[in-house]
Design an enzyme around this catalytic site. Structure first.
Site, mmCIF file in Angstrom:
data_model
loop_
_atom_site.group_PDB
_atom_site.id
_atom_site.type_symbol
_atom_site.label_atom_id
_atom_site.label_comp_id
_atom_site.label_asym_id
_atom_site.label_seq_id
_atom_site.Cartn_x
_atom_site.Cartn_y
_atom_site.Cartn_z
ATOM 1 N N SER A 26 0.820 -1.214 0.000
ATOM 2 C CA SER A 26 0.000 0.000 0.000
ATOM 3 C C SER A 26 0.853 1.264 0.000
ATOM 4 O O SER A 26 0.362 2.345 -0.274
ATOM 5 C CB SER A 26 -0.940 0.020 1.202
ATOM 6 O OG SER A 26 -1.805 -1.083 1.147
ATOM 7 N N GLY A 72 -2.593 3.589 -3.844
ATOM 8 C CA GLY A 72 -3.126 4.541 -4.802
ATOM 9 C C GLY A 72 -4.606 4.851 -4.674
ATOM 10 O O GLY A 72 -5.263 4.527 -3.692
ATOM 11 N N CYS A 85 -9.335 -2.415 3.328
ATOM 12 C CA CYS A 85 -8.577 -1.240 2.897
ATOM 13 C C CYS A 85 -8.964 -0.825 1.488
ATOM 14 O O CYS A 85 -10.091 -0.402 1.261
ATOM 15 C CB CYS A 85 -7.078 -1.515 3.039
ATOM 16 S SG CYS A 85 -6.099 -0.018 2.999
ATOM 17 N N GLY A 133 -4.891 6.450 2.379
ATOM 18 C CA GLY A 133 -4.934 7.878 2.083
ATOM 19 C C GLY A 133 -6.280 8.306 1.529
ATOM 20 O O GLY A 133 -6.564 9.488 1.408
ATOM 21 N N PHE A 134 -7.092 7.307 1.160
ATOM 22 C CA PHE A 134 -8.423 7.615 0.628
ATOM 23 C C PHE A 134 -9.472 7.043 1.565
ATOM 24 O O PHE A 134 -9.158 6.193 2.399
ATOM 25 C CB PHE A 134 -8.587 6.993 -0.764
ATOM 26 C CG PHE A 134 -7.771 7.690 -1.815
ATOM 27 C CD1 PHE A 134 -8.349 8.669 -2.623
ATOM 28 C CD2 PHE A 134 -6.432 7.387 -1.986
ATOM 29 C CE1 PHE A 134 -7.588 9.324 -3.591
ATOM 30 C CE2 PHE A 134 -5.669 8.031 -2.943
ATOM 31 C CZ PHE A 134 -6.247 9.008 -3.750
ATOM 32 N N HIS A 136 -7.060 -2.777 9.144
ATOM 33 C CA HIS A 136 -6.385 -4.042 8.877
ATOM 34 C C HIS A 136 -6.556 -5.062 9.993
ATOM 35 O O HIS A 136 -5.773 -5.089 10.930
ATOM 36 C CB HIS A 136 -4.899 -3.793 8.635
ATOM 37 C CG HIS A 136 -4.653 -3.051 7.375
ATOM 38 N ND1 HIS A 136 -4.469 -3.681 6.166
ATOM 39 C CD2 HIS A 136 -4.600 -1.726 7.113
ATOM 40 C CE1 HIS A 136 -4.305 -2.780 5.208
ATOM 41 N NE2 HIS A 136 -4.378 -1.572 5.758
ATOM 42 N N GLU A 166 -5.786 -7.991 9.878
ATOM 43 C CA GLU A 166 -4.625 -8.886 9.881
ATOM 44 C C GLU A 166 -3.452 -8.261 10.625
ATOM 45 O O GLU A 166 -2.407 -8.894 10.789
ATOM 46 C CB GLU A 166 -4.230 -9.238 8.451
ATOM 47 C CG GLU A 166 -3.367 -8.218 7.708
ATOM 48 C CD GLU A 166 -4.138 -6.985 7.230
ATOM 49 O OE1 GLU A 166 -5.350 -6.893 7.529
ATOM 50 O OE2 GLU A 166 -3.542 -6.102 6.587
#
Lengths: 440, 1130
Positions: free
Chosen positions: A86, A271, A300, A344-345, A403, A405
């Site tokens: 990521s 991204g 995510c 980031g999004f 996350h 995990e």
């Protein structure tokens, strides 16, 4: 040490005769012990697009670092972060000032490579101390050809990012400052690149083939769309499923017909989720999955893609959530989990003005809903109330922004994998098989 | 879950006197709880016997009781106040034990009081060693092989079952590991375990396999009733297992665990506290094997603790405040994060972008005879904390905060094997390698200095690791520090005979940045450049001292930057004005100034920025009282609308709570860091009189540096008493001249700068003499000498130099000593109180029991005391507070000493009289006149008694008798209209029993043999049996009293006093110590045993008389508790 070498999820699992054997990013330190690499040294400077400059000392690979400057606040787990796909396209600042206290260990990376395009820190530790340590953070960056800059006032850098939002940057030798400054002016956002394509698999592979669960029952099969999947997600999935580790753009029909999957998973990744490349292809696969009412879970980027697929917008956060201490509230139970995050999004809930509208939606209008399944916000961030998880109403599907995990970070959210596992089990019982059932 | 509406009134228990193992941290936690609960509309009733705390100030709680923390007393207060709930988790082990006792005996249920926070089952399961082991096993967590035992037989059986030494002995329900230890053989096991069983509240010890050499980690956890859990902070001890965490040097957050290791322990912590159902804050300790990754749970403290105070200060997360709110029903996600304000909640885990180091402060600089070995029971009195962006910086800042007289690690020499006060030629010889190795092997207060020294000498990491078992990561850091140190040293002029070496003024900007960001102070740099001269850095010639380094640094425009402790690594904009200084290797040049605009003060002008210096770590002679003074000074400044800024380095205190002041700087109290804060703040003034000797000692140096600071644009004044006046009051000769001038009587006194001069002085004055070094706090090195032999012995140990003379005073035998606390504005003097000491002059005032009002002093003398106090205040031009010690000998008044600063009795005076002296003094110091201030009416009608609390039980090798050198760690207060009952309350509050029946052992020196007869007779009337040594017994029998004779200990016949005590026949010892002869050793052994058996003993005649009064009062029952009546200015 040999045992921990590489990446082999599902090894030792009942019924698995031929476990997958892949590469862990730390393998390079074990394998390349005698290769002499030249490291970066000397004074360097980190230039930010807002015109500010921060001096430091170069380390790692002797190349220019460039990308979108972000920071992570986790105090441990640097190796997991560095190998988290990521972070592709980004220059990663560690706010924790002592980077690499316990060094790099074999077998715990989150992928086979180091993904950030540069590392910014206050001090890297050249005398790491841990029973599993096989090298320092510097060795690791050097082996993966990633540059670093240390002795930087990272708190000042972090404050810049906090106030300005994520920002493009470049760092390298002090002598090349002017040249770098010129290049930086022409630099474009990595968001425009097809980052998912860079970090994901090109072919499908079946992990855990033949794995059996409790009572010797064969495990259901899940397709894990790799948008930059973290190894620990695969490890968690392998505890519960036969895992088809697939490229992000494999068509859903192929998955269903050719591979006879029982469930679908979409991973994290780098991204912009609204990118027209592989991310979009993934979104389509996800949407098709939702339409067939197969159990679907997203993490995510996978969560953002699920949001987009159901017609929600996404937007870019000012400086994202990256760290191991983000509180998430479950709106159903009221309970708070401390979670690991790196994004980031974010997904914008319906009927709410996004905090910062995405340029794409301004030019193109809202995304087209690929699935008409309605969603409900299940989890929110306790701090800024951003969306942290969606339940798809009437479908065996959900997604989370954070996350479960972990790796790095706390395990509070780990039960989500069990939740999904239970959903899959229930679906398989209720609606009988999409594929090779009948065994149960 | 919302706030509970079924509770309105909550009782909070404090932790009582400051003692080893329980310092100011519970004032901090209790105060936070009071503030939080009252702000939320609850009515708070507070009980604490310690007058020096902020928590029992009138504005902190609705109803305050300064009463003994005993079950009978607290039960009675519960009956009077009928609260809805009892919150015990804020008052340490003392409060927890009390709550547990009151719950178990049914009192809480009978009175309908709910125990909130942690409940009874939780407390029992966490504290009872056996239950705790079961709990751990239940949730599948590993514990060390251990057996709970209640008798020596069981202990021996357990040892057999474990099968190997060493073994750890951990008593249940004790604080600071009292009575615990490590046994290497059967003999030690029996000895330590019997102590442990004795000191455990439930008579239980755990015999545990030792896990020596493993790492020790701590997790500070919060949990609410909705089962939300967070880890506030992790901490790692540098010292491996085997040393109490309170005695360890601790780093936060943990440094050497990988994320996987950390998450494993985090999961374990959460599993454990969920199982224990803890609601609030708690602390989980683990031992971790770095080689294998195994761990075991050591213990859980089901309450806030010293570690949680440290965690609060290390992260900014107010654990106690949140724990209090959780106790009344709130959940973490409902509470805003007070650091970052709106938009974030308390349900998050702080993340740090700095490193924190805590070092304990041990009292061995004062108690030279005490055993310095560190182990599983606590010996330190306090601690310091420092924050830096790297470990080296944090460690060296913490070191500088310790105030042992060495602001940085200097090369170790033979002089360090004794007291390290120079010691002439011994300082020329380096410490032998064998000694150094021993200091590394056996943990003492010297170990950290020894680590530094070993690497200075080039020892390898592996060699030191082999000796110490300390984690290599830390050793590398020490090696790094020593390397930088050596770099500076070899660059210096001294090591190169001036050839090619640099002087402070020649340090380049790059060197300066490197050395500063490696944590070296200006003083450290100049000392290293000078190659650590034997006589210390203060005697360096001009241009080569600390000042020269600072000037050079400023010429390069290198100043620290100040970083906010924001709990989020700058992820969110924080609102907490809590800072630390740091030097970034590539920081921006120039002063990092405070951005905010000044607010407008009460008088309409822009607010002044006033800096209050704290008092540093709690130590013998400088306790929580000075923190109380600082907090009051801050309150006074804020009251009139000015900005109050605190600098302090003690993580336990209220002064370092981030919402006490306008801005808090967590930094060392050194000239360098204070000067930099002043620059950053562009401060208008600084107050030095509240932070004890630490702060006042900076008056002259700061004054000297002021001209330079002015050139950097700082226009500032030292508020209050001028440095010159401070000097006049403190300098013996100047003060003598002053006394002569204004007509005050002083005991004859002379000074000597050489042994010959001292001897001559003693002879001129005549024995007995009182001898001591100049400029000290807490009476260090002060002794009463009766002959030449003793004088010679004293001088062999003492350090004498022209700038450090010895003072030799006439000793006033049988004098009554008085303490006076007052405030002067230069024209008028306000006397807070005159206190009469119970003990005659010669016992340090800090160790004395004292009375307000005086009980045995004539009106005439009192009038004279007032007159002289006024003369001194005005004559010395004192602006602010001061304290005077007087003696009355043969009806004549003598001035003993004047302290131009707040004293340790200020809070006692305030709580006894209702006059908040510290606050008034601060107002005066910043410009008010006494006549402008509204002084509250004096509370009358009560006798208030302050009694000291001693650390003898914790410190072996220390003679348990008060003397001219201060030994107490804290104090308690009792008040009642009747002096005997007031005294009884204070005595009970010291936590030593007051016997009402049984046997009394009496042995007094010859001159007291007559006077003791009255006391003895009274004891017989009260139903006690008397035992005495032959001499004392014959004297008593001559008065017709029945006394059993016991052998003197030195006679080695039985039964002697020790036998009787061991047999439980003695409940009180009256022993006035002889100054010479065999009785000295006898007395010492007897007092030592009394300490260990928890038998009260009295060492003065006046004390004996009062003790008997108290016993008589106790026979009538425990006196009724009194609500504290005082109210300060509204």
């Amino acid at each position: 040490m040999k045992a921990a070498h590489g990446f082999s999820p599902g090894s030792g699992q009942r019924g698995v005769s031929n476990p997958y054997s892949g590469v862990d990013a730390a393998d390079l330190l074990l394998d390349s012990a005698d290769t002499e690499l030249t490291s970066a040294t000397g004074r360097g400077v980190l230039l930010l697009a807002d015109g500010s400059r921060h001096e430091g000392i170069l380390f790692g690979a002797p190349i220019i670092g460039e990308g979108e400057l972000v920071f992570t606040t986790g105090m441990s787990g640097f190796q997991e972060s560095l190998t988290d796909p990521s972070f592709a396209g980004q220059v990663l600042t560690f706010t924790w000032p002592l980077l690499g206290n316990y060094g790099v260990a074999p077998g715990i990376s989150e992928s086979s490579a180091v993904w950030p395009r540069g590392v910014v820190c206050r001090e890297w530790i050249d005398h790491p101390d841990h029973r599993n340590c096989i090298g320092s953070v510097h060795d690791f960056l050097l082996a993966h050809n990633v540059p670093g800059i240390t002795a930087v006032d990272t708190r000042a850098v972090t404050r810049r990012v906090r106030e300005h939002g994520v920002i493009l940057c470049m760092f390298g030798p002090l002598e090349q400052e002017e040249e770098m400054r010129n290049r930086l002016e022409g630099m474009t956002s990595p968001d425009l690149e097809d980052l998912v394509d860079d970090v994901s698999r090109d072919d499908a592979v079946l992990l855990n083939e033949g794995a059996k669960g409790n009572g010797g029952i064969p495990m259901p099969r899940i397709a894990a769309l790799d948008c930059g999947i973290k190894h620990n997600i695969l490890r968690e999935l392998c505890k519960r499923f036969e895992v088809l580790w697939t490229p992000p753009d494999l068509a859903f029909d192929t998955l269903l017909d050719e591979y006879q999957i029982d469930a679908l998973f979409c991973s994290n990744g780098p991204g912009d989720p609204a990118h027209a490349g592989k991310a979009f292809a993934s979104r389509e696969t996800l949407a098709a999955g939702l339409e067939t009412k197969i159990p679907v879970m997203g993490i995510c980027l996978g969560h953002q893609l699920l949001g987009l697929a159901t017609g929600l917008e996404t937007y870019k956060l000012r400086y994202g959530h990256r760290g191991a201490n983000q509180p998430v509230v479950d709106l159903v139970t009221g309970k708070v989990s401390i979670t690991s995050q790196n994004h980031g999004f974010a997904v914008n809930p319906r009927d709410t003005e996004p905090l910062a509208p995405h340029p794409i939606w301004q030019s193109q209008g809202a995304p087209e809903a690929l699935s008409d399944a309605p969603t409900e916000v299940r989890f929110v961030n306790a701090n800024d109330r951003t969306v942290e998880g969606l339940d798809v109403i009437g479908r065996p599907a959900f997604s989370v922004q954070y996350h479960p995990e972990a790796a790095p970070g706390p395990h509070d959210a780990a039960p989500l994998f069990d939740r999904f596992s239970e959903i899959v089990a229930k679906e398989m019982q209720d609606e009988l098989p999409l594929s090779k059932r009948g065994v149960a | 879950m919302p706030r509970r509406e079924d509770i309105q009134r909550i009782m909070i228990l404090g932790s009582g006197p400051i003692k080893i193992g329980q310092a100011a941290e519970f004032d901090f936690s209790g105060s936070q709880a009071c503030r939080a609960l009252r702000a939320d509309g609850f009515e708070v009733i507070l009980v604490n016997s310690n007058p020096a705390t902020i928590q029992n100030d009138p504005e902190m709680a609705d109803r305050i009781y300064i009463e003994p923390l005993l079950p009978d007393v607290v039960r009675r207060i519960l009956e009077i106040e009928k609260p809805d709930a009892l919150l015990a988790g804020m008052g340490g082990q003392t409060a927890l034990n009390l709550a547990s006792a009151l719950a178990h005996d049914g009192s809480l249920a009978r009175l309908g009081v709910e125990l909130i926070g942690s409940n009874l089952a939780t407390i029992d399961e966490a504290e009872d060693r056996d239950l705790f082991k079961q709990v751990c096993e239940e949730v599948d967590l590993p514990v060390a092989d251990a057996h709970a035992c209640s008798s020596i037989e069981e202990v021996l059986l357990a040892a057999e079952r474990i099968g190997q030494f060493p073994l750890l002995i951990r008593p249940a329900f004790t604080l600071g590991g009292l009575g615990g230890g490590m046994a290497w053989n059967r003999g030690e096991l029996v000895e330590i375990a019997s102590q442990g069983i004795l000191h455990s509240q439930i008579g239980q010890v755990l015999i545990e396999e030792s896990i020596l050499g493993w790492q020790e980690h701590e997790y500070e956890v919060m949990r609410d009733a909705a089962d939300n859990c967070i880890i506030v902070c992790t901490m790692e001890n540098i010292d491996p297992m085997g040393i109490h965490t309170g005695e360890s040097v601790v780093v936060a957050p943990q440094q050497t665990l990988s994320d996987r290791d950390h998450q494993m322990l985090r999961d374990a912590s959460l599993r454990l506290i969920r199982r224990l159902d803890i609601k609030g804050g708690c602390n989980v300790q683990f031992a971790f094997n770095q080689q294998t990754g195994e761990f075991v749970v050591i213990e859980v403290n089901p309450r806030v603790s010293r570690s949680s105070a440290l965690a609060s200060k290390a992260t900014g997360y107010p654990i106690a405040r949140m724990a209090a709110l959780i106790a009344v029903g709130y959940t973490l996600d409902e509470l805003p994060n007070p650091i970052t304000g709106e938009g974030t909640t308390a349900a998050f885990e702080p993340t740090l972008d700095y490193c924190v180091v805590k070092i304990p402060r041990w009292p061995f600089d004062k108690f030279r005879t005490a055993d310095r070995t560190l182990g599983t029971s606590m010996k330190s009195t306090g601690e310091v904390m420092a924050i830096g962006r790297c470990f080296e910086e944090a460690f060296l800042k913490a070191w500088a905060s310790l105030e042992y007289g060495k602001p940085h690690p200097r090369p170790l020499t033979l002089a360090d094997t004794s007291e390290g006060e120079g010691m002439g030629e011994r300082a020329e010889t380096p410490l032998p390698d064998e000694t150094l190795e021993h200091w590394l092997r056996v943990a003492t207060d010297r170990r950290m200095g020894a680590l530094y020294e070993a690497f200075r000498r080039g020892w390898s990491i592996e060699r030191v690791r082999e000796i110490t078992s300390i984690t290599r990561w830390f050793l590398h850091k020490f090696q790094r520090m020593a390397a930088t140190d050596n770099e500076v040293r070899s660059a210096g002029w001294a090591s190169q005979d001036g050839e090619g070496g640099i002087e402070p003024s020649e340090i380049s900007a790059a060197q300066m940045r490197r050395w500063k960001s490696a944590g070296m102070s200006d003083a450290h740099i100049c000392d290293a450049l000078a190659d650590y001269p034997v006589h210390g850095l203060n005697l360096l010639p001009e241009g080569r001292g600390e000042d020269a380094v600072m000037r050079c640094r400023h010429s390069h425009s290198i100043h620290p930057v100040y970083r906010m402790v924001d709990s989020c690594a700058a992820e969110f904009a924080a609102i907490t004005p809590y800072y630390y200084s740091t030097y970034e290797p590539h920081g921006l040049p120039g002063v990092d100034s405070v951005p905010q605009k000044r607010r407008i003060a009460a008088d309409g002008d822009p607010a002044r920025r006033l800096v209050v210096l704290g008092s540093g770590p709690i130590r013998i002679g400088q306790g929580i009282e000075f923190d109380y003074g600082c907090v009051h000074a801050v309150q006074a400044i804020r009251e009139v609308g000015h900005e109050a800024i605190i600098i302090n380095n003690n993580p336990e205190t209220v002064s370092t709570d981030f919402d006490t002041s306008d801005r808090l700087y967590f930094d060392p109290l050194t000239l360098e860091s204070v000067a930099e804060v002043l620059l950053r703040e562009d401060a208008d003034g600084i107050l030095l009189q509240f932070g004890g000797q630490t702060a006042i000692n900076l008056a002259l140096p700061l004054d000297a540096r002021m001209a330079h600071l002015n050139t950097l644009g700082l226009e500032m004044s030292l508020e209050g008493t001028s440095p010159d006046a401070v000097d006049e009051a403190s300098d013996r000769e100047r003060f003598e001249a002053f006394s002569k001038r204004v007509g005050l009587r002083m005991p004859n006194g002379l000074t000597g700068s050489t042994p010959e001069e001292v001897r001559a002085a003693a002879h001129e004055i005549g024995f007995p003499v009182l001898i001591r070094p100049s400029y000290v706090l807490g009476g260090r090195g002060m002794e009463i000498l009766t002959n030449d032999d003793q004088l010679d012995a004293y001088m062999r140990e003492a350090y004498i130099a022209p700038d450090k003379p010895l003072l030799c005073d006439e000793y006033l035998g049988h004098a009554i000593e008085l303490d006076v606390d007052a405030v002067s504005d230069g024209e008028q003097v306000l006397i807070g109180a005159i206190m009469e000491h119970l003990e005659e002059a010669g016992i340090h005032s800090g160790d004395s029991t004292c009375f307000i009002p005086p009980q045995n002093v004539s009106e005439e003398v009192l009038a004279q005391v007032e007159e002289w106090t006024t003369k001194i205040g005005i004559g010395l031009k004192i602006i602010g507070c001061f304290n005077i010690q007087f003696a009355i000998c043969d009806e004549k008044l003598y001035v003993l000493e004047v302290n131009p600063r707040g004293s340790r009795t200020f809070p006692f005076v305030a709580k006894s009289t209702g006059i908040p002296l510290a606050r008034i003094a601060a107002r005066v110091a910043i410009g008010s006149r006494l006549s402008d201030l509204e002084i509250p009416e004096r509370t009358t009608g009560l006798v208030c008694v302050k009694a000291p609390v001693f650390p003898f039980i914790k410190l072996r090798g220390l003679d348990p008798a008060p003397g001219p050198e201060m030994k107490s760690t804290g104090e308690v207060m009792g008040s009642d209209p009747d002096p005997a009952r007031a005294y009884l309350k204070a005595r009970l509050a010291t936590e030593l029993p007051v016997p009402t029946t049984g046997g009394v052992y009496i042995t007094v020196k010859d001159e007291d043999k007559e006077a003791i007869a009255d006391v003895a007779g009274r004891l017989i009337e009260l139903g006690f049996n008397l035992h005495a040594t032959p001499g004392t017994a014959y004297a008593l029998r001559a008065h017709g009293l029945t006394v059993e004779i016991a052998y003197r200990i030195a006679e080695r016949q039985h039964p002697d006093a020790l036998d009787l005590m061991r047999q439980g026949k003695i409940n009180l010892v009256l022993n006035t110590p002889s100054k010479s002869g065999g009785a000295v050793l006898d007395g010492n052994m007897m007092r030592r045993l009394a300490v260990e058996l928890n038998i009260p003993f009295v060492t003065t005649m006046s004390g004996a008389k009062m003790e008997v009064e108290a016993i008589a009062a106790a026979i009538d029952g425990i006196p009724e508790p009194h609500l504290l009546q005082v109210k300060y200015l509204d």
